[in-house]
Design an enzyme around this catalytic site. Structure first.
Site, PDB file in Angstrom:
ATOM      1  N   SER A  33      -0.403 -32.484  49.138  1.00 25.37           N
ATOM      2  CA  SER A  33      -0.227 -33.215  50.256  1.00 25.37           C
ATOM      3  C   SER A  33      -1.130 -34.477  49.672  1.00 25.37           C
ATOM      4  O   SER A  33      -0.303 -35.073  50.730  1.00 25.37           O
ATOM      5  CB  SER A  33      -1.050 -32.657  51.765  1.00 25.37           C
ATOM      6  OG  SER A  33      -2.134 -32.010  50.965  1.00 25.37           O
ATOM      7  N   PHE A  34      -2.017 -34.652  49.614  1.00 28.07           N
ATOM      8  CA  PHE A  34      -2.578 -36.112  49.120  1.00 28.07           C
ATOM      9  C   PHE A  34      -2.591 -36.610  48.107  1.00 28.07           C
ATOM     10  O   PHE A  34      -3.476 -37.457  47.112  1.00 28.07           O
ATOM     11  CB  PHE A  34      -3.704 -36.008  50.188  1.00 28.07           C
ATOM     12  CG  PHE A  34      -3.820 -35.968  51.585  1.00 28.07           C
ATOM     13  CD1 PHE A  34      -3.451 -37.769  52.041  1.00 28.07           C
ATOM     14  CD2 PHE A  34      -4.294 -34.701  52.083  1.00 28.07           C
ATOM     15  CE1 PHE A  34      -3.926 -37.268  53.821  1.00 28.07           C
ATOM     16  CE2 PHE A  34      -3.847 -34.595  53.358  1.00 28.07           C
ATOM     17  CZ  PHE A  34      -3.606 -35.954  53.789  1.00 28.07           C
ATOM     18  N   GLY A  35      -1.783 -35.700  46.966  1.00 20.55           N
ATOM     19  CA  GLY A  35      -2.112 -36.325  45.972  1.00 20.55           C
ATOM     20  C   GLY A  35      -1.000 -35.970  44.515  1.00 20.55           C
ATOM     21  O   GLY A  35      -0.349 -34.927  45.010  1.00 20.55           O
ATOM     22  N   SER A  36      -0.535 -36.134  43.132  1.00 21.95           N
ATOM     23  CA  SER A  36      -0.684 -35.054  43.032  1.00 21.95           C
ATOM     24  C   SER A  36      -1.211 -34.987  41.189  1.00 21.95           C
ATOM     25  O   SER A  36      -1.962 -34.977  41.050  1.00 21.95           O
ATOM     26  CB  SER A  36       0.647 -36.907  41.826  1.00 21.95           C
ATOM     27  OG  SER A  36       1.000 -37.981  42.748  1.00 21.95           O
ATOM     28  N   VAL A  37      -0.419 -33.798  40.656  1.00 25.59           N
ATOM     29  CA  VAL A  37      -1.576 -33.142  39.766  1.00 25.59           C
ATOM     30  C   VAL A  37      -0.043 -32.732  38.912  1.00 25.59           C
ATOM     31  O   VAL A  37       0.724 -33.263  38.526  1.00 25.59           O
ATOM     32  CB  VAL A  37      -1.127 -31.248  40.292  1.00 25.59           C
ATOM     33  CG1 VAL A  37      -1.376 -30.540  39.907  1.00 25.59           C
ATOM     34  CG2 VAL A  37      -1.377 -31.534  41.918  1.00 25.59           C
ATOM     35  N   ASP A  60      -2.171 -25.325  55.219  1.00 25.83           N
ATOM     36  CA  ASP A  60      -0.553 -25.896  54.457  1.00 25.83           C
ATOM     37  C   ASP A  60       0.252 -24.949  53.563  1.00 25.83           C
ATOM     38  O   ASP A  60       0.540 -25.268  52.622  1.00 25.83           O
ATOM     39  CB  ASP A  60      -0.457 -26.910  54.137  1.00 25.83           C
ATOM     40  CG  ASP A  60       0.510 -27.615  53.350  1.00 25.83           C
ATOM     41  OD1 ASP A  60       1.514 -27.633  54.004  1.00 25.83           O
ATOM     42  OD2 ASP A  60       0.375 -28.791  52.576  1.00 25.83           O
ATOM     43  N   GLY A 112       3.472 -31.180  39.751  1.00 24.65           N
ATOM     44  CA  GLY A 112       3.727 -30.889  40.799  1.00 24.65           C
ATOM     45  C   GLY A 112       3.195 -32.381  41.892  1.00 24.65           C
ATOM     46  O   GLY A 112       1.886 -33.055  41.131  1.00 24.65           O
TER      47      GLY A 112
END
Ligand SMILES: *[C@@H]1O[C@H](CO)[C@@H](O)[C@H](O)[C@H]1NC(C)=O
Ligand SMILES: *[C@@H]1O[C@H](CO)[C@@H](O)[C@H](O)[C@H]1NC(C)=O
Ligand SMILES: *[C@@H]1O[C@H](CO)[C@@H](O)[C@H](O)[C@H]1NC(C)=O
Ligand SMILES: *[C@@H]1O[C@H](CO)[C@@H](O)[C@H](O)[C@H]1NC(C)=O
Ligand SMILES: *[C@@H]1O[C@H](CO)[C@@H](O)[C@H](O)[C@H]1NC(C)=O
Ligand SMILES: *[C@@H]1O[C@H](CO)[C@@H](O)[C@H](O)[C@H]1NC(C)=O
Length: 906
Positions: free
Chosen positions: A610-614, A736, A607
């Site tokens: 807002s500020f990164g990738s998981v 968010d 996924g």
């Protein structure tokens, strides 16, 4: 999202009643043919990029009721509207309109809301407006309006509730007749040039909630000029009183203690008041914000101030207050900013300040505080903006705990009597930008851990007893702009790179043993390179040898003095504390995460937030085999801040419906770039988004959530938000909320994730006044879920989250996304549900079709299902109301949904 210009042919739609083009990307002018839409009631084109002027032909639409053009780039003057008998709302906030406000607006006999803030309007406000008895709100802030308010202002405005005129150039007196507008509840006249006294008649305004007069020339020369305070004690709903920065002066009237106890903001900055802080201050039990700075207050801080348990902001600085800082101040556990600087406080810094677990800023500078810096206070890792203890009489060494200030941006301990070596732990203050230690008694070398402070901009170590070489890493700190090492005992060669390239950024005088550097520094040449090399290796040897010799010597002395028993005790304690610090910060390394995610391979990407990738990571961690790793994209603007706010939010919260953070990682990647990541519990059932809108491309068997599953998720999320909003000492706003941020575990229990945009509500709650809570910080949530008021510059609020929650609820039960292509041209998910809500039967038609296929064989009673669905949609609609005032809070929502679940199961 519509783009391009509005075609002139729009004028052909002559029977159009309602035109809404809000929040598109429309540009170009408004075509004059609008004037042909002779049946139009509502013209709404807010949040676009329209240019040109407002076409005068609009004056032909005699049926027009609402003209809403907020946030465009419209220029020119406001046209002369002749007779528009139905026009009730005109909102052109935030454009580039200029010229004067036309007198003809005074003929709009139905006008209720005239909102023209944030333009370039000039000239006098036409007095015809003051005869508009229908007027409820007159909002003209942020213009260049001049002139005075007439002495009969208010006599003909029986319905006026809101008067906003701040940031203009209005002069004259505040008319006493203002109180004849008896419905007024919000008066904001800050930042003008009003003079004279404040009329006591304002006390007659029974509904007055907000009175803001900051930054005028208002006077109170004699005691009777203060009588307005006694009068205002009649206003029992008063919540905000701001009189700061005026020419008021003299003894503060005692009757101030009888002001309404609903007061939550009291701001009396810089008005030359004298006297003491009365003990009755404890009556203001709802106070969240108290500013009496820059006055002539004397005496001590009354301990009663510790009763104001809701206080988040306390500013007593620049007075003549004395005595000790009462330790009970530490009871104010919601405190977020505490300013006590520039007074005459003495005694020790109370260790109890460490109970202020959300304290972000602490300023005790310029007092006569003595004793050592309590390590407890340095353990306040919430401290983020700054800690200023400068200009006191503090002594002793700087405690190791300084390394706990992992969020601190600015640390000023200068001009005290601190001594000893600077602890290496200072390198843990990873986002420190400004460090001032000048004019103390520090000695030893500059700790090598300073090289970790990659964001350091200012470093002042002048006037101490530092020695040794200037370490080479200082020339590698990319942002260093000011380095003052003067008046120490530094020696050897001065580096030439980085900050050392510019003689105006480096101050080295008073260190006679320095040599080399750029010629502009005018230092003696180093005698020879050979000398320098030898000297360098000598130095290295010294660095290694001295501590070892020192340690051995110490051991011997301690053994002699204290005996072996104590030694063993000590040596056991020390390594332990070091170990635990290390443990907490370096539990996972970049390498471990790199391996566990197979080099952050896209196969493991689950996924984006807002500020990164998981990523999914195979890694043993606290009984889990699989964890989720969120890697921040530090290139993205704001990512660093977001890391800090997420850290901060997650550190202080714990709830079964919030994702649990396991650890974080802050280090360098294989290319020596900064690397920041969080490790979370892994949620095997993915996000709610995947369940509501399965991606057709994924070849997965059909799956959908049942009615009871959806209700459970709705209740889970509501309870998480209730906890964030009302559970902790300082409310947290998620900012968010959307289906992709709601994760489902094995049992399908929902967990709210992604706190990258989360905000602590440190400012006093400001939900009572939408207009004045504008913020310059652009808040971005996700399109479709952001409440409309954020677009108008309002600060994040709990009610904003409630809006997002409402949309989420409508989405979960209709199965339709608010950003679905269907929803444009003024039609929204909410509008769609509201239309259906006219009858319960219609409501049953709009529920997600997939629900029927899952729930077919479930045996709920039909009327129970209907009642449940009706109350869920009701709740969704009331949460997503355009107006924040109409929304309810999460406590209520949570109750309603639990009740709906009961209904279904009954
Ligand atoms: C509006 O009215 C004015 C005068 O009444 C007229 O000259 C003008 O053509 C009208 N404009 C439109 C677009 O109907
Ligand atoms: C306002 O109304 C009063 C009374 O009707 C009238 O005398 C006065 O001229 C009006 N003022 C303006 C500016 O229209
Ligand atoms: C405030 O209330 C008192 C008592 O009810 C009354 O005498 C006084 O006139 C009021 N003051 C104002 C300004 O209305
Ligand atoms: C505050 O109000 C109380 C009760 O009305 C009254 O007894 C007291 O004198 C007032 N105090 C001041 C300083 O006006
Ligand atoms: C550097 O430090 C010295 C001693 O504290 C001070 O006098 C001087 O003003 C500082 N230089 C600058 C440019 O601030
Ligand atoms: C040195 O720094 C000052 C202040 O930032 C700047 O104005 C000046 O241009 C710099 N000089 C050089 C040679 O880079």
């Amino acid at each position: 999202m519509l783009e391009g210009t509005i075609p002139d042919s729009i004028g052909n739609l002559s029977s159009l009643l309602f035109l809404s083009l809000d929040k598109n990307n429309l540009s170009g002018p408004m075509p004059p043919s609008f004037g042909s839409l002779l049946s139009l009631k509502i013209l709404q084109i807010q949040f676009n990029n329209l240019t040109g002027t407002i076409p005068p032909t609009l004056a032909n639409i005699s049926s027009l009721n609402q003209l809403l053009l907020r946030e465009n780039n419209l220029h020119g003057e406001i046209p002369h509207f002749a007779e528009l008998p139905s026009l009730s709302i005109v909102d052109c906030t935030s454009n580039y309109l200029f010229g004067t406000i036309p007198i003809s607006l005074g003929r709009l006999s139905s006008l209720e809301y005239l909102v023209l803030g944030m333009n370039n309007l000039t000239g006098d406000i036409p007095s015809s407006l003051y005869n508009l008895s229908s007027l409820k709100a007159l909002a003209l802030p942020y213009n260049q309006l001049e002139g005075t308010l007439p002495s009969d202002f208010g006599n003909a405005l029986p319905n006026l509730q809101v008067l906003l005129m701040y940031y203009n150039q209005l002069r004259g007196r505040i008319p006493a007749s203002l109180s004849n507008a008896s419905e007024l509840n919000n008066i904001e006249l800050s930042f003008n040039a009003f003079h004279g006294t404040i009329p006591p008649s304002l006390g007659a305004l029974q509904s007055l909630k907000r009175l803001e007069l900051f930054g005028n020339l208002l006077e109170a020369r004699k005691p009777s000029d203060w009588s307005f305070i006694t009068a205002l004690t009649n206003c029992t709903s008063l919540q905000v009183l701001d009189l700061g920065d005026n020419l008021l002066q003299g003894m503060m009237l005692k009757s101030i203690v009888n002001l309404s106890t609903s007061l939550n903001i009291l701001a009396l900055y810089n008005i030359q008041i004298s006297g003491i802080i009365p003990t009755e201050i404890k009556n203001f039990i709802n106070l969240t914000y108290l500013d009496v700075s820059v006055n002539d207050l004397r005496g001590t801080i009354p301990v009663e101030i510790s009763h104001l348990w809701q206080l988040q902001y306390l500013n007593l600085s620049s007075n003549m207050l004395s005595g000790e800082i009462p330790p009970t101040l530490g009871n104010l556990t919601r405190m977020d900013k505490l300013h006590l600087g520039s007074n005459e406080f003495e005694g020790a810094i109370p260790t109890t300040l460490s109970n202020m677990l959300v304290l972000e800023l602490l300023n005790l500078s310029n007092n006569r505080l003595s004793g050592s810096i309590p390590s407890e206070v340095l353990s306040l890792s919430s401290l983020a903006s700054f800690l200023d203890l400068s200009y006191n009489l503090l002594n002793g060494s700087l405690p190791l705990e300084v390394g706990n200030l992992i969020n601190i941006g600015e640390l000023d301990l200068s001009n005290n009597r601190l001594s000893g070596e600077t602890p290496d732990t200072i390198g843990k203050c990873a986002i420190l930008e400004i460090l001032h230690l000048e004019n103390n008694l520090f000695q030893g070398s500059i700790p090598s851990s300073i090289s970790n402070l990659r964001g350091l901009q200012e470093l002042d170590l002048s006037k101490n007893f530092y020695s040794g070489q200037i370490p080479a890493f200082l020339d590698e700190l990319p942002d260093l702009q000011y380095l003052n090492l003067s008046f120490n005992n530094f020696e050897g060669r001065v580096p030439m790179k980085g900050v050392f390239k510019n003689a105006s950024k480096v101050l080295l005088i008073g260190n006679p043993k320095l040599c080399g550097g750029i010629p502009e520094l005018h230092l003696p040449k180093c005698t020879s390179d050979a000398f320098a090399a030898k000297h360098h290796s000598d130095y290295k040897l010294k660095v290694i040898l001295i501590p070892i010799c020192g340690a051995i010597l110490c051991l011997i002395i301690i053994m002699c003095l204290l005996g072996v028993h104590h030694l063993i005790k000590n040596s056991r304690r020390k390594p332990l504390s070091r170990f635990s610090l290390k443990n907490r910060h370096m539990k996972v390394s970049y390498d471990e995460l790199f391996r566990a995610t197979n080099g952050f391979s896209s196969d493991n990407l689950i996924g984006t937030e807002s500020f990164g990738s998981v990523y999914k990571a195979a890694m043993n961690y606290e009984n889990a085999d699989i964890v989720a790793v969120k890697v921040l994209n530090l290139q993205q603007h704001g990512a660093f801040r977001s890391f800090m706010s997420e850290c901060e939010a997650l550190r202080s919260i714990r709830h079964r419906n919030l994702v649990k953070i396991l650890t974080s990682c802050s280090s360098l990647d294989h290319c020596d770039n900064d690397f920041k990541a969080f490790v979370f519990e892994y949620m095997p059932n993915g996000s709610l988004e995947e369940w509501l809108h399965p991606n057709a491309r994924e070849n997965r068997p059909f799956r959908s959530l049942s009615l009871i599953q959806r209700l459970n998720i709705a209740v889970d999320v509501a309870s998480a938000l209730e906890y964030l909003h009302h559970g902790g000492s300082v409310p947290i706003v998620h900012c968010d909320l959307k289906p992709s941020n709601i994760l489902l575990d094995n049992e399908m229990t929902a967990h709210v994730a992604d706190f990258g945009l989360a905000k602590f509500l440190r400012q006093p709650p400001d939900e009572s006044s939408e207009h004045s809570s504008t913020s310059t910080v652009g808040i971005k949530g996700s399109i479709g879920y952001v409440p409309p008021e954020y677009g108008m510059g309002c600060k994040p609020s709990r009610l904003g989250d409630v809006y997002s929650y409402g949309i989420l609820l409508l989405e979960m039960f209709t199965g339709m996304s608010p950003i679905d292509d269907k929803f444009k041209d003024g039609l929204s998910l909410r509008g769609y549900v509201r239309a259906a809500a006219a009858s319960p039967e219609h409501l049953m038609d709009i529920i997600d079709r997939n629900l029927h296929s899952v729930d077919n064989d479930m045996a709920y009673r039909e009327e129970c299902v209907r009642d449940c669905v009706v109350s869920v949609f009701d709740c969704g609609l009331s949460c997503s109301n355009e107006s924040p005032y109409e929304r309810c809070d999460m406590t209520k929502v949570s109750k309603e949904l639990s009740a709906a679940r009961e209904t279904l199961l009954s």
